[in-house]
Design an enzyme around this catalytic site. Sequence first.
Site, PDB file in Angstrom:
ATOM      1  N   ALA A  44      59.555  53.884  42.407  1.00  0.00           N
ATOM      2  CA  ALA A  44      59.794  53.169  43.811  1.00  0.00           C
ATOM      3  C   ALA A  44      61.433  53.031  43.868  1.00  0.00           C
ATOM      4  O   ALA A  44      61.869  52.772  45.030  1.00  0.00           O
ATOM      5  CB  ALA A  44      58.890  52.228  43.841  1.00  0.00           C
ATOM      6  N   GLU A  49      48.786  52.242  32.001  1.00  0.00           N
ATOM      7  CA  GLU A  49      48.215  51.100  32.490  1.00  0.00           C
ATOM      8  C   GLU A  49      46.998  51.252  32.951  1.00  0.00           C
ATOM      9  O   GLU A  49      46.128  50.389  32.642  1.00  0.00           O
ATOM     10  CB  GLU A  49      48.914  50.815  33.732  1.00  0.00           C
ATOM     11  CG  GLU A  49      50.526  50.252  33.310  1.00  0.00           C
ATOM     12  CD  GLU A  49      51.457  50.105  34.646  1.00  0.00           C
ATOM     13  OE1 GLU A  49      52.523  49.348  34.510  1.00  0.00           O
ATOM     14  OE2 GLU A  49      51.170  50.533  35.649  1.00  0.00           O
ATOM     15  N   GLY A  87      56.511  55.875  52.988  1.00  0.00           N
ATOM     16  CA  GLY A  87      56.437  54.955  51.684  1.00  0.00           C
ATOM     17  C   GLY A  87      57.689  54.171  51.410  1.00  0.00           C
ATOM     18  O   GLY A  87      58.373  53.561  52.330  1.00  0.00           O
ATOM     19  N   PHE A  88      57.986  54.035  50.125  1.00  0.00           N
ATOM     20  CA  PHE A  88      59.176  53.043  49.615  1.00  0.00           C
ATOM     21  C   PHE A  88      60.404  53.383  50.228  1.00  0.00           C
ATOM     22  O   PHE A  88      61.080  52.615  51.018  1.00  0.00           O
ATOM     23  CB  PHE A  88      59.090  52.813  48.516  1.00  0.00           C
ATOM     24  CG  PHE A  88      58.003  52.006  47.628  1.00  0.00           C
ATOM     25  CD1 PHE A  88      57.895  50.857  47.800  1.00  0.00           C
ATOM     26  CD2 PHE A  88      57.208  52.907  46.672  1.00  0.00           C
ATOM     27  CE1 PHE A  88      56.955  50.284  47.107  1.00  0.00           C
ATOM     28  CE2 PHE A  88      55.914  52.104  46.161  1.00  0.00           C
ATOM     29  CZ  PHE A  88      55.784  50.858  46.393  1.00  0.00           C
ATOM     30  N   GLY A  89      60.715  54.806  50.291  1.00  0.00           N
ATOM     31  CA  GLY A  89      62.137  55.258  50.766  1.00  0.00           C
ATOM     32  C   GLY A  89      62.047  55.148  52.219  1.00  0.00           C
ATOM     33  O   GLY A  89      63.014  54.713  52.727  1.00  0.00           O
ATOM     34  N   ASP A 140      60.931  61.292  46.040  1.00  0.00           N
ATOM     35  CA  ASP A 140      60.450  62.167  45.056  1.00  0.00           C
ATOM     36  C   ASP A 140      60.613  63.733  46.037  1.00  0.00           C
ATOM     37  O   ASP A 140      60.155  64.819  45.273  1.00  0.00           O
ATOM     38  CB  ASP A 140      58.711  62.023  45.302  1.00  0.00           C
ATOM     39  CG  ASP A 140      58.606  60.932  44.180  1.00  0.00           C
ATOM     40  OD1 ASP A 140      59.294  60.682  43.275  1.00  0.00           O
ATOM     41  OD2 ASP A 140      57.339  60.560  44.062  1.00  0.00           O
ATOM     42  N   GLY A 179      57.716  60.086  56.307  1.00  0.00           N
ATOM     43  CA  GLY A 179      57.084  59.342  55.354  1.00  0.00           C
ATOM     44  C   GLY A 179      57.464  58.037  55.432  1.00  0.00           C
ATOM     45  O   GLY A 179      58.655  57.594  55.643  1.00  0.00           O
TER      46      GLY A 179
END
Length: 451
Positions: free
Chosen positions: A343, A198, A40-42, A328, A38
């Site tokens: 995040a 949003e 992503g952010f992590g 997550d 993964g």
Amino acid sequence: MSSEINMSATENQPTLPETTQPTPINPTNVMPRVVIVGAGFGGLQAARALRKAEVQVTVIDRSNHHLFQPLLYQVATAGLSPADISAPIRSILRQQKNARVILAEVTGVDVEEQRVMLHNHKSVPYDYLILATGARHSYFGHDDWELYAPGMKSITDATAVRRKLLLAFEAAEIETDAEKRKAFLTFVLVGAGPTGVEMAGAIAELAHKALVSDFRSIDPTSARIILVEAGPRILPAFPESLAKKAQKALNHLGVEVRTASAVTAIDREGVVIADKPLAAKTVIWTAGVAASPAGQWLGVETDRAGRVKEVAADLTIPAHPNIFVIGDTVSVTEKGKPLPGVAPVAMQEGRYVASVIAHRVANKGTANVAPFHYFNKGNMATIGRSFGIIEIGKLRLSGFIAWVMWLTVHILYLIGFRNRFLVMFQWAWAYLTYQRGARLITFESHPQLPE
């Protein structure tokens, strides 16, 4: 900001034939092998934090790009283009000599042989494993709703929602039946967390400002934007005082907010809200999420959302001190409350597990490290073009200053100077002109125009 990244796996994955032996993909060096599933952010934070460690880092993701998910809703509402909020993973890590990238679908983990299994009958060996596989949509047992109420977790999702939104206006333009036209101009968002709030504000501005002079047979300002929340109020993670101000700002934009109203059915004709049917051709899912199947791969206990339920203080799973779970994919509790799926949590967890691995490698596995602790830098959300809310400790801000702070933080978090410059320019242009430059209706195959 909303949470995490591209998932590196899905539920319905091809399984290896029993007679097939996975072909290993093995680095030629003897340094400890850190595999990160993964980007992503992590996962990306973990990879970059290991740049000076004496390890070989392998990042596996099913997408070739890192995605800034908190701004996906702006792609869906034609405010930004997909390339503005994403960057190739290989490009991000090109200067990191101890890192390599594999584009592949992960189908499982062999914890005994210490291998990550891939969709192409290959495998990647590891000495340390970091699972940062993110989340997917959760329809709370009503998976059939996904066909009529798409969510947003990827660029493909966001462009599909953008297509659905813009086609609704196009269909209304040529519709002669008043009731059908009304249904095309009714937009329902299910779930009033930061993404729903949003998104609702952005759709309202798209309809009431950006499109106002573009059509001849319809008045885009007549569009109804309805934000539905089953709970007693919107933005439950924020203080109630800020949530009330956010709801007032939404009402000012023309958004109808319905709280304590559960959605009980969704189909191609619309939704049923609090047992009352509503005709709406565009329904967008901004409610629950569920973790990837990573917990199943590891054979550990998971919660109702599929997140790994129990990890040690250093974010490793029981009996496997070399397997870390972050973002997550895991449920971490501090002071009796689970950490939110946002995040900043994933990024801090990524940096933390990288430091744990670096210490263990440097000290031959004997180093003791402090338990993971999340430092909460605050929550923020934006409603429309000039209103935001921010919670930082005991500080509560709302209005224009909070909106400017929201813009600044999101620009700083973007990967790369190019993306920061483009997003800043697009926002400035939209603020001055009310125009949205990414109003493209694209199709993956033959166009399926609305009926």
